[in-house]
Design an enzyme around this catalytic site. Sequence first.
Site, PDB file in Angstrom:
ATOM      1  N   GLN A 111     -12.694  14.320 -31.007  1.00  0.00           N
ATOM      2  CA  GLN A 111     -11.529  14.919 -31.043  1.00  0.00           C
ATOM      3  C   GLN A 111     -10.365  14.187 -30.854  1.00  0.00           C
ATOM      4  O   GLN A 111     -10.568  14.660 -29.541  1.00  0.00           O
ATOM      5  CB  GLN A 111     -12.029  16.082 -30.701  1.00  0.00           C
ATOM      6  N   SER A 114      -5.727  16.186 -27.747  1.00  0.00           N
ATOM      7  CA  SER A 114      -4.626  16.173 -26.744  1.00  0.00           C
ATOM      8  C   SER A 114      -4.083  15.038 -25.838  1.00  0.00           C
ATOM      9  O   SER A 114      -4.742  13.970 -26.375  1.00  0.00           O
ATOM     10  CB  SER A 114      -5.661  15.890 -25.407  1.00  0.00           C
ATOM     11  N   SER A 146     -13.649  13.940 -25.340  1.00  0.00           N
ATOM     12  CA  SER A 146     -14.941  13.827 -25.095  1.00  0.00           C
ATOM     13  C   SER A 146     -15.712  12.689 -26.620  1.00  0.00           C
ATOM     14  O   SER A 146     -15.826  12.516 -27.304  1.00  0.00           O
ATOM     15  CB  SER A 146     -14.953  15.119 -25.060  1.00  0.00           C
ATOM     16  N   GLU A 229     -14.115  25.663 -32.318  1.00  0.00           N
ATOM     17  CA  GLU A 229     -14.427  24.872 -30.797  1.00  0.00           C
ATOM     18  C   GLU A 229     -14.396  26.314 -30.299  1.00  0.00           C
ATOM     19  O   GLU A 229     -15.398  26.892 -29.159  1.00  0.00           O
ATOM     20  CB  GLU A 229     -13.390  24.424 -30.633  1.00  0.00           C
ATOM     21  N   GLU A 389      -4.877  31.006 -20.065  1.00  0.00           N
ATOM     22  CA  GLU A 389      -3.993  31.208 -20.119  1.00  0.00           C
ATOM     23  C   GLU A 389      -3.476  31.375 -21.348  1.00  0.00           C
ATOM     24  O   GLU A 389      -2.775  32.392 -21.941  1.00  0.00           O
ATOM     25  CB  GLU A 389      -3.011  29.749 -19.526  1.00  0.00           C
TER      26      GLU A 389
HETATM   27  C1  LIG Z   1     -14.136  18.980 -20.433  1.00  0.00           C
HETATM   28  C2  LIG Z   1     -12.724  18.790 -20.873  1.00  0.00           C
HETATM   29  C3  LIG Z   1     -13.057  18.008 -22.340  1.00  0.00           C
HETATM   30  C4  LIG Z   1     -12.476  17.893 -23.985  1.00  0.00           C
HETATM   31  N1  LIG Z   1     -12.844  17.563 -24.571  1.00  0.00           N
HETATM   32  C5  LIG Z   1     -11.726  17.325 -24.990  1.00  0.00           C
HETATM   33  C6  LIG Z   1     -11.541  16.931 -26.135  1.00  0.00           C
HETATM   34  O1  LIG Z   1     -12.716  16.128 -27.148  1.00  0.00           O
HETATM   35  N2  LIG Z   1     -10.154  16.657 -27.339  1.00  0.00           N
HETATM   36  C7  LIG Z   1      -9.306  16.814 -26.902  1.00  0.00           C
HETATM   37  O2  LIG Z   1      -8.668  16.436 -27.365  1.00  0.00           O
HETATM   38  N3  LIG Z   1      -8.706  17.434 -25.971  1.00  0.00           N
HETATM   39  C8  LIG Z   1      -9.863  17.610 -24.935  1.00  0.00           C
HETATM   40  N4  LIG Z   1     -10.051  17.969 -23.572  1.00  0.00           N
HETATM   41  C9  LIG Z   1      -8.625  18.348 -22.886  1.00  0.00           C
HETATM   42  C10 LIG Z   1      -7.344  19.483 -23.339  1.00  0.00           C
HETATM   43  O3  LIG Z   1      -7.569  20.152 -24.653  1.00  0.00           O
HETATM   44  C11 LIG Z   1      -6.610  19.850 -22.572  1.00  0.00           C
HETATM   45  O4  LIG Z   1      -6.993  20.258 -20.850  1.00  0.00           O
HETATM   46  C12 LIG Z   1      -6.557  21.106 -22.818  1.00  0.00           C
HETATM   47  O5  LIG Z   1      -5.470  21.860 -23.549  1.00  0.00           O
HETATM   48  C13 LIG Z   1      -4.907  21.959 -21.554  1.00  0.00           C
HETATM   49  O6  LIG Z   1      -4.222  20.873 -21.640  1.00  0.00           O
HETATM   50  P1  LIG Z   1      -3.810  20.049 -19.595  1.00  0.00           P
HETATM   51  O7  LIG Z   1      -4.893  18.964 -19.990  1.00  0.00           O
HETATM   52  O8  LIG Z   1      -2.451  19.009 -20.877  1.00  0.00           O
HETATM   53  O9  LIG Z   1      -2.718  21.371 -19.386  1.00  0.00           O
HETATM   54  P2  LIG Z   1      -1.788  21.658 -19.397  1.00  0.00           P
HETATM   55  O10 LIG Z   1      -0.776  22.116 -20.866  1.00  0.00           O
HETATM   56  O11 LIG Z   1      -0.454  20.856 -19.286  1.00  0.00           O
HETATM   57  O12 LIG Z   1      -1.284  22.618 -18.718  1.00  0.00           O
HETATM   58  C14 LIG Z   1      -1.252  22.858 -16.977  1.00  0.00           C
HETATM   59  C15 LIG Z   1      -1.715  24.534 -16.523  1.00  0.00           C
HETATM   60  O13 LIG Z   1      -0.903  24.746 -17.372  1.00  0.00           O
HETATM   61  C16 LIG Z   1      -1.011  26.037 -17.727  1.00  0.00           C
HETATM   62  N5  LIG Z   1      -0.319  26.736 -19.229  1.00  0.00           N
HETATM   63  C17 LIG Z   1       0.156  25.497 -19.791  1.00  0.00           C
HETATM   64  N6  LIG Z   1       1.209  25.967 -20.890  1.00  0.00           N
HETATM   65  C18 LIG Z   1       1.112  27.273 -20.408  1.00  0.00           C
HETATM   66  C19 LIG Z   1       1.827  28.415 -21.246  1.00  0.00           C
HETATM   67  N7  LIG Z   1       2.613  28.315 -22.495  1.00  0.00           N
HETATM   68  N8  LIG Z   1       1.605  30.128 -20.338  1.00  0.00           N
HETATM   69  C20 LIG Z   1       0.887  29.764 -19.326  1.00  0.00           C
HETATM   70  N9  LIG Z   1       0.308  28.994 -18.858  1.00  0.00           N
HETATM   71  C21 LIG Z   1       0.794  27.385 -19.523  1.00  0.00           C
HETATM   72  C22 LIG Z   1      -2.802  25.579 -18.328  1.00  0.00           C
HETATM   73  O14 LIG Z   1      -3.302  26.756 -18.254  1.00  0.00           O
HETATM   74  C23 LIG Z   1      -2.588  24.796 -17.438  1.00  0.00           C
HETATM   75  O15 LIG Z   1      -3.365  25.744 -16.209  1.00  0.00           O
HETATM   76  C24 LIG Z   1     -10.860  17.859 -23.054  1.00  0.00           C
HETATM   77  C25 LIG Z   1     -11.056  19.178 -21.755  1.00  0.00           C
HETATM   78  C26 LIG Z   1     -11.892  19.387 -20.322  1.00  0.00           C
HETATM   79  C27 LIG Z   1     -11.298  19.777 -19.549  1.00  0.00           C
END
Ligand SMILES: Cc1cc2nc3c(=O)[nH]c(=O)nc-3n(C[C@H](O)[C@H](O)[C@H](O)COP(=O)(O)OP(=O)(O)OC[C@H]3O[C@@H](n4cnc5c(N)ncnc54)[C@H](O)[C@@H]3O)c2cc1C
Length: 424
Positions: A111, A114, A146, A229, A389
């Site tokens: 996928q 991100s 992933s 998902e 969140e």
């Molecule tokens: C084990 C694992 C597997 C994954 N696999 C995939 C994959 O296969 N493909 C893929 O595309 N992605 C994948 N991801 C990525 C995942 O979808 C993102 O990590 C997730 O959407 C959060 O984005 P970020 O890491 O950029 O955090 P951010 O968006 O930067 O968020 C950081 C923090 O701020 C908080 N936050 C952000 N915006 C808001 C808001 N508007 N209101 C309140 N709080 C907020 C969040 O809750 C979080 O605590 C994976 C992640 C993990 C941990």
Amino acid sequence: MTQPTADQVRDELRQWLDDAWDPDLTVAEWWARLADGRWAVPMWPEEWHGRGYGSDLARVIDEGLREAGALGGPAGLGVLLAGPTISTHGTDDQKQRYLRPIVDGQEGWCQLFSEPGAGSDLASLQTKAARDGDEWVITGQKVWTSGGQTADLGMLIARTDVDLPKHQGITYFALPMDQPGVEVRPLREMTGRALFSEVFFDEARVRDDAIIGGLNNGWKVANTTLAYERAGLGGGGSGAGGGGFPGRKAGLLDARAGDLVAGVGRGRAVQPSAFGGSYALLQGIAEKLGRAGETVIRQRLAELYTLTEIGRMSARRGKAARAAGRGVGGEGNLAKLLMSRIIRISRDLGPAILGPEAMLTGEGTTGGGVVQEMTLFAPGPSIYGGTDEIQKNIIGERVLGLPKEPGPPKETPFRELKVGTQSA
Ligand SMILES: Cc1cc2nc3c(=O)[nH]c(=O)nc-3n(C[C@H](O)[C@H](O)[C@H](O)COP(=O)(O)OP(=O)(O)OC[C@H]3O[C@@H](n4cnc5c(N)ncnc54)[C@H](O)[C@@H]3O)c2cc1C
């Protein structure tokens, strides 16, 4: 459609397995047989290799395969996400092209959503797709992909029009991963494994006929993927797969199917569905160590049991309400939030039961290292598929009707937004 009873499904499967299961087949041959029998993805529609069953009957099939010592169907994001998304938005030609290789395990998917600057705010993504004749040229970066290392195809969302508002100029592609313009760099996480990768696109190519759901309609298609998902995670798994990772690069297709049965679950990354069964696992270990009667452990086990049952019953209630046209929305988000809570309790309770042994990993330790692996993986599920969140924001805005987060007007073209470092 009238569904058979669990007993009818169990009997039909048992009879079929008597003839069909042969541990000496290769994994590829066995998965092809399972696909032909429409047992590999029972929740998919009948016209696309499935049986149109609900999750309860899919679990009966999972159990039936396990009890017979037979290998389950292919696991991974093809079965969980790409297949259901293509079933919903793909053309008939695309369904012919992509679905069967998912079901018989010939192709694995990842996928590609991100990016370093677009996770929770996914619609800010900057990976670009530019048209070149009947192809598109992809430039940019994805992260946390992933299974990116072994995937044959990627569910890619990329920006195809910067003059449209940010949710509108996005397109969803089925991108071939094995090509010179795609570089996959594994990322190691604290479990010691490299479950996900960074993926870099330097003029990667994808054909126009690999657009799923139409040009600039990718946000809607991506939301279908995300809904599957959440439902998969909140439901503690889909009842599908479990037999190992598909595709040539994953390296299982030529293995002997019987050898893989014994290996499933051993040395493999913990699956989200493991958390759905964490009560049974932890209760068993507590009994074995003579700690199940200790006040605090007993209390927390009871809490885990109660929440797991609430999750199971809520899923059934939600399903019945939707079937009767009385769904309130947000059921998937609530299920995912509940699963996050269950995972946090399991993360704390497992090591509390094991004591110092919680620091040891691998076979030979009590529980075979599963608790340790679950503990280290525990932060993951409350992040992927939308963080806790974000689930709360969605429930607040779309179910409770609370005001939206402040931001620029929805109609603002993407090129006028101050998003990350974009220069479009
Ligand atoms: C084990 C694992 C597997 C994954 N696999 C995939 C994959 O296969 N493909 C893929 O595309 N992605 C994948 N991801 C990525 C995942 O979808 C993102 O990590 C997730 O959407 C959060 O984005 P970020 O890491 O950029 O955090 P951010 O968006 O930067 O968020 C950081 C923090 O701020 C908080 N936050 C952000 N915006 C808001 C808001 N508007 N209101 C309140 N709080 C907020 C969040 O809750 C979080 O605590 C994976 C992640 C993990 C941990």
